[in-house]
Design an enzyme around this catalytic site. Structure first.
Site, mmCIF file in Angstrom:
data_model
loop_
_atom_site.group_PDB
_atom_site.id
_atom_site.type_symbol
_atom_site.label_atom_id
_atom_site.label_comp_id
_atom_site.label_asym_id
_atom_site.label_seq_id
_atom_site.Cartn_x
_atom_site.Cartn_y
_atom_site.Cartn_z
ATOM 1 N N HIS A 8 -26.196 34.848 -3.161
ATOM 2 C CA HIS A 8 -26.730 33.407 -3.315
ATOM 3 C C HIS A 8 -27.623 33.251 -2.255
ATOM 4 O O HIS A 8 -27.867 33.915 -1.326
ATOM 5 C CB HIS A 8 -25.360 32.456 -3.198
ATOM 6 C CG HIS A 8 -24.746 32.874 -1.960
ATOM 7 N ND1 HIS A 8 -25.280 31.880 -0.849
ATOM 8 C CD2 HIS A 8 -23.747 33.391 -1.420
ATOM 9 C CE1 HIS A 8 -24.524 32.336 0.188
ATOM 10 N NE2 HIS A 8 -23.288 32.910 -0.117
ATOM 11 N N GLU A 88 -16.418 34.357 -3.178
ATOM 12 C CA GLU A 88 -16.495 34.818 -1.472
ATOM 13 C C GLU A 88 -15.046 35.193 -1.383
ATOM 14 O O GLU A 88 -13.934 34.594 -1.535
ATOM 15 C CB GLU A 88 -17.001 33.814 -0.720
ATOM 16 C CG GLU A 88 -16.921 34.106 0.665
ATOM 17 C CD GLU A 88 -17.705 35.229 1.152
ATOM 18 O OE1 GLU A 88 -17.675 36.251 0.598
ATOM 19 O OE2 GLU A 88 -19.066 34.595 1.729
#
Length: 215
Positions: A8, A88
């Site tokens: 990202h 994550e």
């Protein structure tokens, strides 16, 4: 089959660690620079893909979803799936900055793979869930004739490294010697000649203690 891994773009948590005290990790937005990074990465990916269609699998965290949107791949994305297994590493809910520093120090001393965060996951936990994702993805491509042969995975730094660790059976020593890709940096995994190939290695901050290498 080909898998494009993309980290990202820069998020608020990357420039302000106190943001984790007031905003849940999954809700952290991109920074203005992050939005520019994602748009620039989109131009690179459009050139890489040409007219090829992809299946996009994205971490459900806001920063990953927004990154995918800003890539502006248009109708190249034939199917889009928010995949929680690509999230994550879990550090817990709203984080205390003092405790966060203690956890980071302990993780560095103990090792990023096996150390389990006090209110979250170990790297090994993330490794297990990405293994499940990869197995399911390979089955989808093999048995679903409508599934594109290229998958775009928009995820996070450690998660991306662990995806490659599972795919190439890297040792734990080697994994812990690698650096995360930078924001919006990508890697391409291609299956050819009966095996997977990585287009270029990850940066290493040390030689692997066991002497193993990425390629």
């Amino acid at each position: 089959m080909r898998i494009i891994l993309l980290r990202h773009a820069e998020s608020l948590g990357n420039i302000d660690e106190l943001a984790y005290c007031r905003i849940p990790d999954h809700a952290l937005p991109l920074t203005e620079r992050g939005e520019k990074q994602a748009r620039a990465a989109g131009a690179e990916l459009r050139a890489l893909l040409g007219d090829e269609r992809v299946a996009a699998y994205v971490s459900p965290y806001v920063r990953a979803v927004r990154t995918l949107a800003l890539l502006d791949l248009g109708d190249r994305v034939e199917r889009r799936v928010e995949e929680p297994r690509l999230r994550e590493q879990d550090w817990g809910n709203l984080q205390d900055p003092v405790e966060q520093e203690v956890q980071k120090r302990k993780r560095h001393e103990f090792g990023h793979f096996f150390y389990r965060l006090a209110h979250g996951e170990s790297g090994a936990d993330v490794d297990d869930r990405v293994a499940s994702f990869l197995n399911e993805l390979e089955q989808r491509v093999e048995y679903d004739t409508s599934h594109p042969k290229t998958a775009l995975v928009v995820s996070h730094g450690l998660t991306t490294r662990l995806l490659c660790r599972r795919m190439f059976s890297w040792s734990i020593d080697l994994f812990e010697s690698l650096s995360n890709p930078t924001h919006c940096e990508h890697r391409v995994l291609t299956f050819a000649g009966g095996r997977w190939h990585l287009d270029r290695p990850f940066e290493q901050w040390r030689d692997s203690p066991d002497g193993s290498t990425q390629l």
